[in-house]
Write a protein that holds these residues in place. Structure first.
Motif, PDB file in Angstrom:
ATOM      1  N   THR A 108      45.111  -0.351  33.035  1.00 59.67           N
ATOM      2  CA  THR A 108      44.198  -1.054  33.927  1.00 59.67           C
ATOM      3  C   THR A 108      43.753  -2.355  33.275  1.00 59.67           C
ATOM      4  O   THR A 108      43.477  -2.392  32.078  1.00 59.67           O
ATOM      5  CB  THR A 108      42.964  -0.171  34.222  1.00 59.67           C
ATOM      6  OG1 THR A 108      43.412   1.069  34.791  1.00 59.67           O
ATOM      7  CG2 THR A 108      42.010  -0.841  35.180  1.00 59.67           C
ATOM      8  N   VAL A 110      40.861  -4.946  32.794  1.00 55.42           N
ATOM      9  CA  VAL A 110      39.418  -4.721  32.822  1.00 55.42           C
ATOM     10  C   VAL A 110      38.663  -6.015  32.515  1.00 55.42           C
ATOM     11  O   VAL A 110      38.941  -6.677  31.521  1.00 55.42           O
ATOM     12  CB  VAL A 110      39.005  -3.645  31.788  1.00 55.42           C
ATOM     13  CG1 VAL A 110      37.525  -3.314  31.916  1.00 55.42           C
ATOM     14  CG2 VAL A 110      39.857  -2.394  31.916  1.00 55.42           C
ATOM     15  N   ARG A 139      39.351  -3.027  37.026  1.00 58.82           N
ATOM     16  CA  ARG A 139      38.007  -2.458  37.061  1.00 58.82           C
ATOM     17  C   ARG A 139      37.073  -3.385  36.291  1.00 58.82           C
ATOM     18  O   ARG A 139      37.514  -4.273  35.576  1.00 58.82           O
ATOM     19  CB  ARG A 139      37.974  -1.038  36.522  1.00 58.82           C
ATOM     20  CG  ARG A 139      38.098  -0.905  35.036  1.00 58.82           C
ATOM     21  CD  ARG A 139      37.809   0.546  34.592  1.00 58.82           C
ATOM     22  NE  ARG A 139      37.611   0.588  33.175  1.00 58.82           N
ATOM     23  CZ  ARG A 139      38.463   1.113  32.297  1.00 58.82           C
ATOM     24  NH1 ARG A 139      39.587   1.661  32.710  1.00 58.82           N
ATOM     25  NH2 ARG A 139      38.178   1.091  31.017  1.00 58.82           N
ATOM     26  N   THR A 140      35.796  -3.135  36.450  1.00 59.67           N
ATOM     27  CA  THR A 140      34.774  -3.899  35.741  1.00 59.67           C
ATOM     28  C   THR A 140      33.935  -2.938  34.912  1.00 59.67           C
ATOM     29  O   THR A 140      33.437  -1.941  35.430  1.00 59.67           O
ATOM     30  CB  THR A 140      33.875  -4.652  36.739  1.00 59.67           C
ATOM     31  OG1 THR A 140      34.697  -5.502  37.546  1.00 59.67           O
ATOM     32  CG2 THR A 140      32.850  -5.499  36.018  1.00 59.67           C
ATOM     33  N   ASP A 141      33.818  -3.243  33.629  1.00 62.53           N
ATOM     34  CA  ASP A 141      32.998  -2.461  32.711  1.00 62.53           C
ATOM     35  C   ASP A 141      31.851  -3.338  32.209  1.00 62.53           C
ATOM     36  O   ASP A 141      31.929  -4.572  32.273  1.00 62.53           O
ATOM     37  CB  ASP A 141      33.803  -1.998  31.494  1.00 62.53           C
ATOM     38  CG  ASP A 141      34.893  -0.984  31.820  1.00 62.53           C
ATOM     39  OD1 ASP A 141      35.017  -0.583  32.994  1.00 62.53           O
ATOM     40  OD2 ASP A 141      35.625  -0.602  30.888  1.00 62.53           O
ATOM     41  N   GLN A 145      34.220  -9.789  38.763  1.00 61.98           N
ATOM     42  CA  GLN A 145      35.423  -9.230  39.363  1.00 61.98           C
ATOM     43  C   GLN A 145      36.296 -10.341  39.968  1.00 61.98           C
ATOM     44  O   GLN A 145      37.518 -10.306  39.838  1.00 61.98           O
ATOM     45  CB  GLN A 145      35.075  -8.184  40.412  1.00 61.98           C
ATOM     46  CG  GLN A 145      36.290  -7.384  40.831  1.00 61.98           C
ATOM     47  CD  GLN A 145      35.932  -6.206  41.693  1.00 61.98           C
ATOM     48  OE1 GLN A 145      35.182  -6.341  42.646  1.00 61.98           O
ATOM     49  NE2 GLN A 145      36.481  -5.045  41.365  1.00 61.98           N
ATOM     50  N   GLN A 153      31.767   2.283  32.279  1.00 64.40           N
ATOM     51  CA  GLN A 153      33.084   1.960  32.825  1.00 64.40           C
ATOM     52  C   GLN A 153      33.062   2.026  34.349  1.00 64.40           C
ATOM     53  O   GLN A 153      32.341   2.830  34.943  1.00 64.40           O
ATOM     54  CB  GLN A 153      34.135   2.932  32.293  1.00 64.40           C
ATOM     55  CG  GLN A 153      34.383   2.788  30.817  1.00 64.40           C
ATOM     56  CD  GLN A 153      35.439   3.762  30.321  1.00 64.40           C
ATOM     57  OE1 GLN A 153      35.512   4.899  30.757  1.00 64.40           O
ATOM     58  NE2 GLN A 153      36.266   3.290  29.407  1.00 64.40           N
ATOM     59  N   ASP A 154      33.896   1.171  34.935  1.00 60.38           N
ATOM     60  CA  ASP A 154      34.162   1.178  36.373  1.00 60.38           C
ATOM     61  C   ASP A 154      32.878   1.118  37.193  1.00 60.38           C
ATOM     62  O   ASP A 154      32.606   1.976  38.024  1.00 60.38           O
ATOM     63  CB  ASP A 154      34.962   2.421  36.731  1.00 60.38           C
ATOM     64  CG  ASP A 154      35.735   2.249  38.024  1.00 60.38           C
ATOM     65  OD1 ASP A 154      35.823   1.114  38.534  1.00 60.38           O
ATOM     66  OD2 ASP A 154      36.268   3.261  38.532  1.00 60.38           O
TER      67      ASP A 154
END
Length: 126
Positions: A53, A55, A103-105, A83, A123-124
């Protein structure tokens, strides 16, 4: 190697926090691809690859808790901007990975009165 956060201004403290977060993420299996990516929507602190993924990672660093913890200061608007920055990175730098999930952490870095760092990873988040 992280230097002491004592007597640092907010910008320097943020840089120290990002360095600490990048080291912690690398130790947790993230492959750091880019730091401080400048997108049309704004800057993404860290872009990494983790478990197949792509990130985007926002890092917030705080000394003390007088204004709340580092994770409390991140808004939904900031997360959407981050994002969008990751999507820009994906299209610009990695177009061959068009189907790679994203995804964005968030990493919250706290610095205590002794200058010790501690990181919390979410996470996510969106």
């Amino acid at each position: 190697m992280i230097t002491s956060p004592s007597h640092t201004n907010a910008h320097e403290l943020g840089n120290l926090g990002e360095e600490y977060a990048a080291e912690a993420l690398a130790n947790a299996g993230y492959r750091i691809l880019q730091r401080n990516w400048q997108a049309d929507s704004g800057e993404v602190d860290i872009i990494a690859y983790h478990r197949h993924t792509l990130v985007a990672i926002e890092v917030k660093t705080r000394r003390g808790s007088g204004y709340g913890g580092p994770l409390e200061s991140i808004t939904a608007y900031q997360l959407r901007r981050i994002q969008r920055g990751l999507l820009d990175y994906k299209q610009t730098v990695y177009p061959q990975y068009a189907h790679t999930p994203i995804r964005t952490d968030i990493v919250g870095v706290a610095v205590d009165q002794h200058g010790d760092f501690a990181a919390e990873l979410l996470q996510d988040v969106i």
